[in-house]
Design a protein around this motif. Structure first.
Motif, PDB file in Angstrom:
ATOM      1  N   ALA A 159      16.725  70.405  56.415  1.00  0.00           N
ATOM      2  CA  ALA A 159      17.483  70.453  57.564  1.00  0.00           C
ATOM      3  C   ALA A 159      17.549  68.849  57.775  1.00  0.00           C
ATOM      4  O   ALA A 159      18.137  67.911  58.031  1.00  0.00           O
ATOM      5  CB  ALA A 159      16.241  70.340  58.267  1.00  0.00           C
ATOM      6  N   ALA A 160      16.711  68.132  56.699  1.00  0.00           N
ATOM      7  CA  ALA A 160      16.858  66.197  56.477  1.00  0.00           C
ATOM      8  C   ALA A 160      18.227  66.271  55.306  1.00  0.00           C
ATOM      9  O   ALA A 160      18.639  65.521  55.903  1.00  0.00           O
ATOM     10  CB  ALA A 160      16.033  65.884  55.429  1.00  0.00           C
ATOM     11  N   MET A 161      18.372  67.382  54.728  1.00  0.00           N
ATOM     12  CA  MET A 161      19.404  67.010  54.136  1.00  0.00           C
ATOM     13  C   MET A 161      21.137  67.334  54.555  1.00  0.00           C
ATOM     14  O   MET A 161      22.125  66.804  54.441  1.00  0.00           O
ATOM     15  CB  MET A 161      19.645  68.136  52.281  1.00  0.00           C
ATOM     16  CG  MET A 161      19.001  67.226  51.505  1.00  0.00           C
ATOM     17  SD  MET A 161      18.634  67.719  49.692  1.00  0.00           S
ATOM     18  CE  MET A 161      18.147  69.746  50.536  1.00  0.00           C
ATOM     19  N   SER A 162      20.952  68.650  55.251  1.00  0.00           N
ATOM     20  CA  SER A 162      21.903  68.631  56.384  1.00  0.00           C
ATOM     21  C   SER A 162      21.967  68.148  57.542  1.00  0.00           C
ATOM     22  O   SER A 162      23.641  67.472  57.806  1.00  0.00           O
ATOM     23  CB  SER A 162      21.622  70.348  57.497  1.00  0.00           C
ATOM     24  OG  SER A 162      21.193  71.237  56.368  1.00  0.00           O
ATOM     25  N   LEU A 205      10.523  64.563  51.928  1.00  0.00           N
ATOM     26  CA  LEU A 205      12.163  63.528  52.694  1.00  0.00           C
ATOM     27  C   LEU A 205      11.794  61.974  52.596  1.00  0.00           C
ATOM     28  O   LEU A 205      12.477  61.531  53.449  1.00  0.00           O
ATOM     29  CB  LEU A 205      10.869  64.437  53.490  1.00  0.00           C
ATOM     30  CG  LEU A 205      10.532  65.671  54.158  1.00  0.00           C
ATOM     31  CD1 LEU A 205       9.669  65.848  55.371  1.00  0.00           C
ATOM     32  CD2 LEU A 205      12.295  66.345  54.945  1.00  0.00           C
ATOM     33  N   ILE A 206      10.804  61.637  52.305  1.00  0.00           N
ATOM     34  CA  ILE A 206      10.085  60.830  52.183  1.00  0.00           C
ATOM     35  C   ILE A 206      11.806  59.492  51.152  1.00  0.00           C
ATOM     36  O   ILE A 206      12.382  58.275  51.463  1.00  0.00           O
ATOM     37  CB  ILE A 206       9.025  59.621  52.233  1.00  0.00           C
ATOM     38  CG1 ILE A 206       7.904  59.986  53.407  1.00  0.00           C
ATOM     39  CG2 ILE A 206       9.106  57.792  51.744  1.00  0.00           C
ATOM     40  CD1 ILE A 206       6.546  59.332  52.189  1.00  0.00           C
ATOM     41  N   TRP A 207      11.944  60.091  50.347  1.00  0.00           N
ATOM     42  CA  TRP A 207      12.893  59.801  49.430  1.00  0.00           C
ATOM     43  C   TRP A 207      14.425  59.890  49.904  1.00  0.00           C
ATOM     44  O   TRP A 207      14.795  59.229  49.753  1.00  0.00           O
ATOM     45  CB  TRP A 207      12.553  60.340  47.751  1.00  0.00           C
ATOM     46  CG  TRP A 207      13.802  60.078  47.012  1.00  0.00           C
ATOM     47  CD1 TRP A 207      13.673  59.203  46.127  1.00  0.00           C
ATOM     48  CD2 TRP A 207      14.539  61.093  46.887  1.00  0.00           C
ATOM     49  NE1 TRP A 207      14.570  58.945  45.372  1.00  0.00           N
ATOM     50  CE2 TRP A 207      15.494  60.346  45.710  1.00  0.00           C
ATOM     51  CE3 TRP A 207      14.836  62.253  47.287  1.00  0.00           C
ATOM     52  CZ2 TRP A 207      16.695  60.638  45.311  1.00  0.00           C
ATOM     53  CZ3 TRP A 207      16.247  62.658  46.688  1.00  0.00           C
ATOM     54  CH2 TRP A 207      17.281  62.042  46.192  1.00  0.00           C
ATOM     55  N   LEU A 208      14.521  60.933  50.358  1.00  0.00           N
ATOM     56  CA  LEU A 208      15.680  61.424  50.948  1.00  0.00           C
ATOM     57  C   LEU A 208      15.567  60.014  52.314  1.00  0.00           C
ATOM     58  O   LEU A 208      16.769  59.750  52.265  1.00  0.00           O
ATOM     59  CB  LEU A 208      15.374  62.622  51.516  1.00  0.00           C
ATOM     60  CG  LEU A 208      15.409  63.849  50.743  1.00  0.00           C
ATOM     61  CD1 LEU A 208      15.805  65.111  51.618  1.00  0.00           C
ATOM     62  CD2 LEU A 208      16.891  63.920  50.597  1.00  0.00           C
ATOM     63  N   ALA A 209      14.489  60.229  53.185  1.00  0.00           N
ATOM     64  CA  ALA A 209      15.449  58.800  54.338  1.00  0.00           C
ATOM     65  C   ALA A 209      15.259  57.661  53.829  1.00  0.00           C
ATOM     66  O   ALA A 209      16.413  56.966  53.951  1.00  0.00           O
ATOM     67  CB  ALA A 209      14.199  59.318  54.574  1.00  0.00           C
ATOM     68  N   SER A 262      16.514  57.079  51.054  1.00  0.00           N
ATOM     69  CA  SER A 262      18.413  56.743  50.189  1.00  0.00           C
ATOM     70  C   SER A 262      19.053  56.805  50.688  1.00  0.00           C
ATOM     71  O   SER A 262      20.526  56.674  50.668  1.00  0.00           O
ATOM     72  CB  SER A 262      18.159  57.679  49.124  1.00  0.00           C
ATOM     73  OG  SER A 262      17.235  57.934  48.617  1.00  0.00           O
ATOM     74  N   HIS A 263      18.495  57.239  52.448  1.00  0.00           N
ATOM     75  CA  HIS A 263      20.425  57.470  53.598  1.00  0.00           C
ATOM     76  C   HIS A 263      19.781  56.761  54.334  1.00  0.00           C
ATOM     77  O   HIS A 263      19.718  56.872  55.415  1.00  0.00           O
ATOM     78  CB  HIS A 263      20.769  58.905  52.837  1.00  0.00           C
ATOM     79  CG  HIS A 263      20.717  59.243  52.284  1.00  0.00           C
ATOM     80  ND1 HIS A 263      22.134  59.210  51.501  1.00  0.00           N
ATOM     81  CD2 HIS A 263      20.639  60.285  51.228  1.00  0.00           C
ATOM     82  CE1 HIS A 263      21.871  60.169  50.602  1.00  0.00           C
ATOM     83  NE2 HIS A 263      20.913  60.032  49.440  1.00  0.00           N
ATOM     84  N   ALA A 296      14.432  58.373  59.353  1.00  0.00           N
ATOM     85  CA  ALA A 296      12.611  57.206  58.517  1.00  0.00           C
ATOM     86  C   ALA A 296      12.654  55.694  59.078  1.00  0.00           C
ATOM     87  O   ALA A 296      14.405  55.113  59.072  1.00  0.00           O
ATOM     88  CB  ALA A 296      13.155  57.721  57.236  1.00  0.00           C
ATOM     89  N   PRO A 297      11.990  54.802  59.847  1.00  0.00           N
ATOM     90  CA  PRO A 297      12.028  53.885  60.022  1.00  0.00           C
ATOM     91  C   PRO A 297      12.057  52.740  58.871  1.00  0.00           C
ATOM     92  O   PRO A 297      11.072  53.396  57.733  1.00  0.00           O
ATOM     93  CB  PRO A 297      10.504  52.954  60.818  1.00  0.00           C
ATOM     94  CG  PRO A 297       9.988  54.827  60.719  1.00  0.00           C
ATOM     95  CD  PRO A 297      10.260  55.799  60.047  1.00  0.00           C
ATOM     96  N   LYS A 298      12.591  51.437  58.509  1.00  0.00           N
ATOM     97  CA  LYS A 298      12.404  50.481  57.647  1.00  0.00           C
ATOM     98  C   LYS A 298      11.496  49.690  56.759  1.00  0.00           C
ATOM     99  O   LYS A 298      10.523  50.463  57.773  1.00  0.00           O
ATOM    100  CB  LYS A 298      13.921  50.264  57.818  1.00  0.00           C
ATOM    101  CG  LYS A 298      15.131  50.488  57.740  1.00  0.00           C
ATOM    102  CD  LYS A 298      16.501  49.733  58.060  1.00  0.00           C
ATOM    103  CE  LYS A 298      18.094  50.172  58.246  1.00  0.00           C
ATOM    104  NZ  LYS A 298      19.057  49.099  58.429  1.00  0.00           N
ATOM    105  N   LEU A 299      11.977  49.588  56.090  1.00  0.00           N
ATOM    106  CA  LEU A 299      10.177  48.870  55.379  1.00  0.00           C
ATOM    107  C   LEU A 299       9.926  47.689  55.986  1.00  0.00           C
ATOM    108  O   LEU A 299       8.335  47.698  56.291  1.00  0.00           O
ATOM    109  CB  LEU A 299      10.196  48.686  54.197  1.00  0.00           C
ATOM    110  CG  LEU A 299      10.724  49.063  53.096  1.00  0.00           C
ATOM    111  CD1 LEU A 299      11.335  48.293  51.631  1.00  0.00           C
ATOM    112  CD2 LEU A 299       9.737  50.621  52.826  1.00  0.00           C
ATOM    113  N   ASP A 300      10.751  47.091  56.724  1.00  0.00           N
ATOM    114  CA  ASP A 300      10.271  46.085  57.458  1.00  0.00           C
ATOM    115  C   ASP A 300       9.874  46.278  59.375  1.00  0.00           C
ATOM    116  O   ASP A 300      10.045  45.474  60.113  1.00  0.00           O
ATOM    117  CB  ASP A 300      10.882  44.952  57.369  1.00  0.00           C
ATOM    118  CG  ASP A 300      12.739  45.648  57.749  1.00  0.00           C
ATOM    119  OD1 ASP A 300      12.666  46.524  58.261  1.00  0.00           O
ATOM    120  OD2 ASP A 300      13.498  44.136  57.964  1.00  0.00           O
ATOM    121  N   ASP A 301      10.433  47.543  58.912  1.00  0.00           N
ATOM    122  CA  ASP A 301      10.018  48.208  61.120  1.00  0.00           C
ATOM    123  C   ASP A 301       9.137  48.540  60.913  1.00  0.00           C
ATOM    124  O   ASP A 301       7.599  49.286  60.675  1.00  0.00           O
ATOM    125  CB  ASP A 301      10.566  49.661  61.079  1.00  0.00           C
ATOM    126  CG  ASP A 301      11.101  50.499  62.375  1.00  0.00           C
ATOM    127  OD1 ASP A 301       9.600  49.737  62.967  1.00  0.00           O
ATOM    128  OD2 ASP A 301      11.961  50.389  62.695  1.00  0.00           O
TER     129      ASP A 301
END
Length: 214
Positions: free
Chosen positions: A18-21, A71-75, A77-78, A84-89
């Motif tokens: 679903a995430a890749m879609s 899932l975390i890697w996909l989010a 990476s894109h 996903a929230p960014k690192l500084d979120d």
């Protein structure tokens, strides 16, 4: 980007698919229904010695296993997909907390449930008790999560994330949605929104057909 994913309809590969879609990636799925026996598990053995799905092969040939990690890697990476929230979120810590909680507390129960003889041998009564207790444990974990998370329109705010996809799929498994709605009323409305996302209607119908349990 061309990605290969070992997975199966209705399984833990579904939130990854679903995430890749949603991201719009090109990917192919090698169907491996690992809970149906050794032949199916052997399909995955070459890429994941645990013989479990999902297992993802990146365009560079790297293997990723564990649904939460993928899932975390996909989010991450894109970031343009905002899954996903960014690192500084400020929401990042809670995102990581719950993305880890689901496989550690809930998903892990299904290794026991799928083949209870792994732990209790061939005693049928003991196997049924294992199934009952693991279902209760899963329900309890959903209740705990619901009591500590503060959803907006989605679990982390106004936008859907891979956490929403993960919960929407895992909550369809035992003890199923009717019980989930009772134990997790705040998350119940969120997963219904994820079920109804227009961009995923064709995907859900193909990979995890589902009738809501109200």
């Amino acid at each position: 980007m061309n990605i290969t994913l070992y997975g199966a309809a209705g399984s833990g590969s579904v939130p990854v698919e679903a995430a890749m879609s949603l991201i719009g990636l090109d990917y192919r799925v090698i169907e491996a229904v690992t809970w149906e026996g050794e032949t199916e598990r052997d399909k995955v053995a070459a890429v994941n010695p645990m013989r479990q799905i999902p297992a993802l092969i990146t365009p560079g040939g790297e293997t990723l296993t564990e649904s939460a990690a993928i899932l975390i890697w996909l989010a991450d990476s894109h970031p343009e997909a905002r899954l996903a929230p960014k690192l500084d979120d400020p929401r990042r810590a809670q995102f990581l907390r719950w993305m880890t909680f689901i496989p550690a507390a809930i998903y892990s129960m299904f290794w026991v449930r799928d083949v209870p003889s792994r732990l209790v041998g061939e005693d049928k009564a003991a196997q049924e008790e294992v199934k009952r207790r693991t279902a209760e444990r899963i329900a309890e974990c959903w209740r705990v999560m619901d009591g500590q998370i503060e959803p907006g329109r989605f679990l982390l705010g106004d936008d859907p994330s891979v956490l929403d996809l993960y919960v929407a799929v895992a909550s369809r498994w035992t003890p199923r949605r009717a019980r989930f709605y009772v134990e997790a009323p705040r998350m119940a409305e969120v997963v219904r929104r994820v079920d109804a996302l227009p961009s995923l209607q064709t995907f859900w119908a193909a990979r995890f057909p589902f009738e809501d349990e109200t």
